[in-house]
Scaffold this motif. Structure first.
Motif, PDB file in Angstrom:
ATOM      1  N   PRO A   1      -6.440  -2.901  -0.681  1.00 51.82           N
ATOM      2  CA  PRO A   1      -5.514  -4.026  -0.843  1.00 51.82           C
ATOM      3  C   PRO A   1      -6.238  -5.285  -1.293  1.00 51.82           C
TER       4      PRO A   1
ATOM      5  N   GLU B   1      -0.441  -7.170   1.506  1.00 52.39           N
ATOM      6  CA  GLU B   1      -1.343  -7.225   2.661  1.00 52.39           C
ATOM      7  C   GLU B   1      -2.356  -8.371   2.577  1.00 52.39           C
TER       8      GLU B   1
ATOM      9  N   TYR C   1      -1.288  -7.301  -3.721  1.00 55.42           N
ATOM     10  CA  TYR C   1      -0.876  -6.543  -2.536  1.00 55.42           C
ATOM     11  C   TYR C   1      -0.336  -7.511  -1.475  1.00 55.42           C
TER      12      TYR C   1
ATOM     13  N   GLN D   1       0.830  -1.194   0.000  1.00 51.96           N
ATOM     14  CA  GLN D   1       0.000   0.000   0.000  1.00 51.96           C
ATOM     15  C   GLN D   1       0.873   1.257   0.000  1.00 51.96           C
TER      16      GLN D   1
END
Length: 383
Positions: free
Chosen positions: A334, A365, A363, A270
């Motif tokens: 994300p 995450e 992503y 991010q």
């Protein structure tokens, strides 16, 4: 093997990837055949010659970045017949295999399709030696973008220089045009590129500042009949009747494109600035689209696009041999977002959708989620 995960460039380290995923991994099953397009029927195994299996040939590896500055400004390219598995599993329309390619091999590295990403810095002269001492066919190397001496253009018809089997030849390639470029064999070009003899040539401008994440991606369309014919199968092929049935990103088709080591996912965090160098190594145009992110095109064929001429977009058409560099910020929710050609028939493995010319923005995450684990299972990721 590189310690970086994802597409060639500056992805996560392997340790960071394993920490983010919690050690996700699945076993892979080997596959063996290329998909068949609706217009062509692939002969069965009984119609092939013994040469079609060629068990002594190596498998290709993913393309690596070769920093020529770190090698004293020199690199040697060999050509190596090889077997190329665009997707070795049965998942999502696989397996997809090109039973014969002619791969470039840099120095003592593994042969790869596309060829190695040759990287240098503006103002440096680079010596590229084409080593064809063990070759069975004539070859040359032609570099797009930079200005060089006539004899170093790599075109046998106009320079009189061909590197025949048993020979070597050294080209002097000045790094005098910064940007992302393309190189390929220019001997019987219509076949030699389609056999895998192409790659990215990158000249970093003086004082170059990399983005947080920077990735190289070559897209290509293939008519697998040529590769199968060269492997000895009983199949006919003519470049006048070319009918592509395999569509790759960095030599792989989805879902193998999402494999963190063998494929080319763009792994981001991010807030990252992300720079992607797209090169079209094939013969068809490909409108490339990234989901849920607006990007700007900042370079075209090595030329910098003035800021006043840039604008937000989410589809960029890349014609044969063109190079487009785009930038975006990883500021979406994300998740996992596709990057693919928007000629939807190019996002298929045979008659199976999705597949083909498709990768993704992943992503960090969300790498510990069930859906990511499922994608890794399709891709055949094995820890």
């Amino acid at each position: 093997m590189s310690d970086r995960i994802g597409a060639p460039g500056t992805g996560l380290s392997r340790r960071e990837f394993l920490a983010a995923t919690g050690g996700v991994g699945t076993a892979a099953l080997a596959g063996c055949q290329a998909p068949t397009s609706q217009a062509n029927t692939r002969p069965n195994q009984s119609s092939t010659t013994p040469n079609s299996t060629a068990p002594d040939l190596p498998l290709t590896s993913p393309p690596e970045v070769v920093n020529v500055d770190e090698q004293g400004g020199k690199v040697t390219l060999k050509t190596q017949p090889a077997i190329h598995e665009a997707h070795p599993l049965e998942s999502m329309g696989g397996p997809v295999k090109l039973p014969r390619v002619w791969a470039f091999q840099a120095d003592d590295r593994a042969p790869s399709v596309p060829g190695p990403i040759i990287r240098t810095t503006e103002g440096e002269d680079m010596e590229v030696t084409l080593d064809n001492t063990d070759g069975m066919r004539s070859h040359t190397v032609h570099f797009h973008g930079v200005r060089k001496a006539w004899k170093d253009d790599g075109v046998p018809t106009t320079t009189g220089i061909t590197v025949d089997p048993g020979e070597t030849h050294t080209y002097t390639i000045p790094a005098n045009v910064p940007g992302t470029h393309y190189y390929h064999c220019h001997f019987q070009t219509h076949r030699h590129i389609d056999m895998g003899m192409y790659g990215i040539f990158r000249v970093d401008p003086e004082g170059y500042e990399e983005a947080d994440k920077e990735y190289f991606m070559t897209v290509k369309d293939w008519d697998s009949r040529l590769n199968r014919m060269m492997a000895g199968e009983d199949v006919t092929y003519s470049p006048r009747n070319r009918n592509p049935d395999v569509f790759t990103v960095n030599g792989k088709v989805a879902p193998r494109t999402l494999h963190p080591e063998d494929g080319s996912p763009m792994i981001v965090e991010q807030g990252d600035t992300v720079r992607v160098h797209w090169v079209n190594g094939g013969y068809m145009s490909h409108p490339l689209h990234i989901h849920n992110h607006r990007f700007q095109r900042v370079e075209k064929d090595g030329g910098v696009i003035p800021e006043a001429a840039r604008y937000d977009m989410d589809v960029c058409n890349v014609a044969p041999a063109e190079r487009h560099t785009v930038e975006f910020t990883a500021d979406a929710d994300p998740g996992i977002y596709l990057m693919h050609c928007h000629k939807v028939s190019h996002v298929m493995n045979g008659n199976f959708y999705p597949g083909g010319m498709l990768s993704g923005v992943v992503y960090k995450e969300v790498m510990n989620t069930d859906i990511f684990k499922q994608l890794m299972q399709y891709a055949g990721y094995e820890q």
